[in-house]
Design an enzyme around this catalytic site. Structure first.
Site, PDB file in Angstrom:
ATOM      1  N   HIS A  90       1.046  -1.099  -0.052  1.00 62.11           N
ATOM      2  CA  HIS A  90      -0.075   0.193  -0.127  1.00 62.11           C
ATOM      3  C   HIS A  90       0.755   1.386  -0.241  1.00 62.11           C
ATOM      4  O   HIS A  90       1.926   1.258   0.703  1.00 62.11           O
ATOM      5  CB  HIS A  90      -0.921  -0.138   1.286  1.00 62.11           C
ATOM      6  CG  HIS A  90      -1.867   1.064   1.422  1.00 62.11           C
ATOM      7  ND1 HIS A  90      -1.759   2.315   1.819  1.00 62.11           N
ATOM      8  CD2 HIS A  90      -3.146   0.831   1.023  1.00 62.11           C
ATOM      9  CE1 HIS A  90      -2.451   3.048   1.752  1.00 62.11           C
ATOM     10  NE2 HIS A  90      -4.015   2.137   1.666  1.00 62.11           N
ATOM     11  N   ASP A  96       3.102  -4.699   7.919  1.00 62.95           N
ATOM     12  CA  ASP A  96       1.773  -3.873   7.534  1.00 62.95           C
ATOM     13  C   ASP A  96       0.762  -5.024   8.051  1.00 62.95           C
ATOM     14  O   ASP A  96       0.323  -5.808   7.165  1.00 62.95           O
ATOM     15  CB  ASP A  96       1.803  -3.353   6.472  1.00 62.95           C
ATOM     16  CG  ASP A  96       0.440  -2.566   5.838  1.00 62.95           C
ATOM     17  OD1 ASP A  96      -0.447  -2.444   6.833  1.00 62.95           O
ATOM     18  OD2 ASP A  96       0.137  -1.778   4.694  1.00 62.95           O
ATOM     19  N   GLN A 137      -4.607  -4.632   7.068  1.00 63.06           N
ATOM     20  CA  GLN A 137      -5.616  -5.536   6.542  1.00 63.06           C
ATOM     21  C   GLN A 137      -5.653  -6.768   7.491  1.00 63.06           C
ATOM     22  O   GLN A 137      -6.711  -7.735   7.831  1.00 63.06           O
ATOM     23  CB  GLN A 137      -5.351  -5.965   5.201  1.00 63.06           C
ATOM     24  CG  GLN A 137      -5.607  -4.555   4.188  1.00 63.06           C
ATOM     25  CD  GLN A 137      -6.945  -4.322   4.277  1.00 63.06           C
ATOM     26  OE1 GLN A 137      -8.004  -4.940   4.539  1.00 63.06           O
ATOM     27  NE2 GLN A 137      -7.427  -2.932   3.666  1.00 63.06           N
ATOM     28  N   LYS A 182     -10.082   0.067  10.668  1.00 62.70           N
ATOM     29  CA  LYS A 182     -10.625  -1.155   9.828  1.00 62.70           C
ATOM     30  C   LYS A 182     -10.959  -2.275  10.736  1.00 62.70           C
ATOM     31  O   LYS A 182     -11.099  -3.316  10.279  1.00 62.70           O
ATOM     32  CB  LYS A 182      -9.445  -1.477   8.934  1.00 62.70           C
ATOM     33  CG  LYS A 182      -9.083  -0.570   7.940  1.00 62.70           C
ATOM     34  CD  LYS A 182      -8.011  -0.856   6.903  1.00 62.70           C
ATOM     35  CE  LYS A 182      -7.445   0.071   6.172  1.00 62.70           C
ATOM     36  NZ  LYS A 182      -7.889   0.591   5.217  1.00 62.70           N
ATOM     37  N   CYS A 222      -4.975   2.870  -3.411  1.00 62.71           N
ATOM     38  CA  CYS A 222      -3.712   3.533  -2.785  1.00 62.71           C
ATOM     39  C   CYS A 222      -2.479   2.235  -3.026  1.00 62.71           C
ATOM     40  O   CYS A 222      -1.470   2.069  -2.167  1.00 62.71           O
ATOM     41  CB  CYS A 222      -3.920   3.580  -1.381  1.00 62.71           C
ATOM     42  SG  CYS A 222      -5.131   4.846  -1.128  1.00 62.71           S
TER      43      CYS A 222
HETATM   44  C1  LIG Z   1      -2.572  -2.702   3.662  1.00 62.02           C
HETATM   45  C2  LIG Z   1      -2.866  -1.272   4.068  1.00 62.02           C
HETATM   46  N1  LIG Z   1      -1.870  -0.406   4.806  1.00 62.02           N
HETATM   47  C3  LIG Z   1      -1.978   0.582   5.010  1.00 62.02           C
HETATM   48  C4  LIG Z   1      -3.304   1.134   5.009  1.00 62.02           C
HETATM   49  C5  LIG Z   1      -3.377   2.523   5.698  1.00 62.02           C
HETATM   50  O1  LIG Z   1      -4.297   2.860   6.579  1.00 62.02           O
HETATM   51  P1  LIG Z   1      -4.584   4.223   7.081  1.00 62.02           P
HETATM   52  O2  LIG Z   1      -5.383   4.776   5.990  1.00 62.02           O
HETATM   53  O3  LIG Z   1      -5.735   4.117   8.272  1.00 62.02           O
HETATM   54  O4  LIG Z   1      -3.480   4.809   7.497  1.00 62.02           O
HETATM   55  C6  LIG Z   1      -4.296   0.726   4.412  1.00 62.02           C
HETATM   56  C7  LIG Z   1      -5.820   1.239   4.431  1.00 62.02           C
HETATM   57  O5  LIG Z   1      -6.082   1.664   3.364  1.00 62.02           O
HETATM   58  C8  LIG Z   1      -4.068  -0.749   4.135  1.00 62.02           C
HETATM   59  O6  LIG Z   1      -5.001  -1.284   3.125  1.00 62.02           O
END
Ligand SMILES: Cc1ncc(COP(=O)(O)O)c(C=O)c1O
Lengths: 151, 421
Positions: free
Chosen positions: B135, B211, B214, B237, B379
């Site tokens: 991401h 990370d 998810q 999430k 993203c």
């Molecule tokens: C795999 C992953 N990493 C990081 C994020 C970032 O999360 P946040 O937008 O809450 O910082 C997301 C969310 O969209 C994600 O799906």
């Protein structure tokens, strides 16, 4: 609730499936301008040949949804062969129809919309605010290209 | 309240009707449509319990934390710190009260790692390794740091079924200081082999950054068992409020890191010519923190734990299998699934392409049916380039979804297909 038929008119689906003036033109002579919608990843690449202050030729490639692709196709038809001043005029009327640059009420002039011909098919997009950016992407790209050609 | 939830499951199956009673959004009319929420991978809905916990906190216990000596300030601080411990325990941390740093979201946690650790760990000769399925949150902070101090980033690619290609892992990791990998892809759904990757990183003397944005909402996480060094996650999430996330890292690593944001609350002393940073984890939490959000997140973790992460996973798996079977069954070759074909190798996320219909148009037609899915690049633009498209549509599942939601998705997709073809 806004009706999908307002959005996906036949003309739009037709231009989406059979885009007019699609492809590329060698540069030079063509001017190349790219536009992006960073939110959704839509991309449009515009090839423009300007001769004697007229849009002598225009080709469009890229990827995007039915609204951005059909808008690009309809736009290419509307401005091809036209003097730049006239293209600007269509651009202004289109933006008004999309509720941008218009009066607060957002209600476009009926005559204005009629004068846009086939482009008026995109009028339904206004009821789907998220999609306005899709419809305006090729137009903003055209406007940037012309601005650049004028230096 | 926990008893309601427990009665919602029998032998590892969730009773979605009972679960939904806890989620106020399911009690609301949704314009004049049914409400089919299939976008929890972007942000989940939250149960009444979480909102009540935050509401009660504001009504009865709020004051600033770590500052006052009066009883109320102690109450607020105790609740904030209890939330920290709860997050730490949920992750299997050895020292939960010192190893969890609260941030605004996972994105801020990654920026903290890049700036707080990256600057002490890396120089222009260093190498870090990421994957092509990250991401932007685990990409852009590194690209920013790369512009600032210059180092090399190598990438692990993935194959056409959405699996990381690990044949050359040892040569990719040679000389690397850090390996950063998503535990579960937000686009492909792939669940990556974290223990194997962490072990490989450690063989090469690299730190392992995970990370879990998810993964954590859907699976049990055990940072100690998996031998992870740093991990980022986000509250919204996983049934928690927006505005809170965390970095978990082993205390030795947090000790090495320099502060990223400066201000009140993160210092031991300040003079006009310098400062002394506070202890971990406080030295990374500048300014008044998201206290009510921490309390809400702790309540969300209670909720998830009372459902049971094992039952939740079984539920996700059942829905994912059902979705893949029914989407392929009714749409045939018009339906293209991204990521692993085997449901067991993925989380509850299904990204797909519907022939002749752009993902935006898919999402638009689905909206007409009350079906909420995400369309776009999610993203993860480098990932999208790798799979050769600018956008996909994505349906994602959580504990309040059921087979009927998927039936509605299938019917709406058939409608979209008919409209465009
Ligand atoms: C795999 C992953 N990493 C990081 C994020 C970032 O999360 P946040 O937008 O809450 O910082 C997301 C969310 O969209 C994600 O799906």
């Amino acid at each position: 609730m806004a009706d999908l038929d307002d959005l996906y008119r036949e003309i739009i689906l037709d231009h989406y499936k059979n885009p007019r003036n699609s492809g590329s033109i060698e540069s030079p002579p063509a001017l190349v301008e790219e536009g992006f919608n960073p939110l959704c990843g839509d991309e449009v690449k515009l090839y423009l040949v300007i001769e004697d202050d007229r849009i002598a030729d225009i080709r469009i490639s890229g990827q995007g949804c039915s609204i951005s692709r059909s808008s690009a196709s309809l736009m290419s038809q509307a401005v091809k062969g036209k003097p730049i001043s006239e293209a600007f005029d269509v651009l202004a009327r289109f933006r008004r129809m999309m509720g941008i640059d218009g009066e607060e009420s957002g209600e476009p002039e009926v005559a204005d919309v009629r004068s846009l011909g086939e482009l008026a098919a995109l009028q339904g997009v206004v009821k789907f605010p998220v999609r306005i950016k899709c419809a305006t992407l090729p137009w903003n790209t055209l406007s940037a290209a012309i601005a650049r050609s004028l230096g | 309240m926990a008893s309601t939830i427990r009665s919602a499951m029998t032998a590892d199956t969730l009773d979605v009707r009972v679960i939904r009673k806890d989620f106020p959004i399911y009690q609301q009319p949704y314009e004049d449509k049914p409400f089919i929420y299939l976008d929890s991978a972007a942000s989940s809905q939250r149960p009444e319990q979480v909102m009540q916990a935050m509401d009660e906190y504001y009504r009865r216990f709020h004051s600033n934390v770590h500052r006052g000596v009066y009883t109320l300030a102690e109450e607020a601080t105790a609740r904030y710190e209890a939330a920290r411990v709860k997050v730490g325990r949920f992750l299997g941390a050895k020292d939960p009260s010192r190893e969890v740093v609260f941030t605004k979201n996972a994105t801020e946690a990654f920026n903290l790692v890049a700036q707080g650790l990256g600057r002490v760990l890396l120089n222009q000769d260093s190498v870090i390794v990421l994957t092509e399925m990250e991401h932007h949150a685990n990409l852009v902070p590194w690209l920013i740091l790369q512009e600032q101090i210059g180092f090399t980033i190598r990438y692990i690619t993935f194959d056409s079924d959405g699996y990381l290609v690990l044949d050359e892992l040892d040569s990719i990791l040679d000389g690397a200081s850090l390996l950063g990998v998503t535990m579960m892809s937000n686009v492909l759904g792939t669940v990556n082999p974290i223990a194997e990757l962490a072990a490989a990183a450690h063989r090469h003397g690299a730190l392992f950054l995970a990370d879990a944005a998810q993964f954590a909402p859907h699976f049990e996480v055990d940072v100690s068992g998996l031998d992870i060094d740093l991990l980022c996650l986000t509250g919204h999430k996983m049934l928690g409020p927006t505005g809170i996330g965390a970095l978990w890292a082993r205390s030795e690593i947090l000790d090495r890191m320099t502060p990223f944001l400066g201000g009140g609350d993160m210092i031991a002393d300040v003079r006009l010519d310098g400062f002394v940073a506070s202890e971990i984890p406080y030295k990374f939490e500048a300014g008044t923190p998201p206290i009510a959000e921490a309390v809400g997140w702790a309540s969300a973790i209670d909720y998830l734990e009372s459902v049971g992460m094992g039952s939740l996973r079984a539920h996700d798996l059942k829905l994912t299998e059902y979705a893949i079977a029914n989407l392929t069954g009714s749409l045939g070759s018009a339906f293209k699934l991204y990521g692993p074909k085997v449901a067991a190798d993925r989380g509850g996320v299904v990204s797909f392409d519907l022939a002749g219909v752009h993902p935006h148009d898919v999402a638009q037609v689905l909206d007409q049916h009350g079906v909420c899915v995400r369309a776009g690049h999610h993203c993860a633009k480098p990932l999208m380039r790798q799979i050769g498209t600018a956008a996909t549509a994505r349906a994602s599942f959580y504990l309040y979804n059921d087979e009927a939601d998927i039936d509605a998705l299938v019917a709406a997709l058939e409608d979209a297909y008919a409209l465009f073809n």
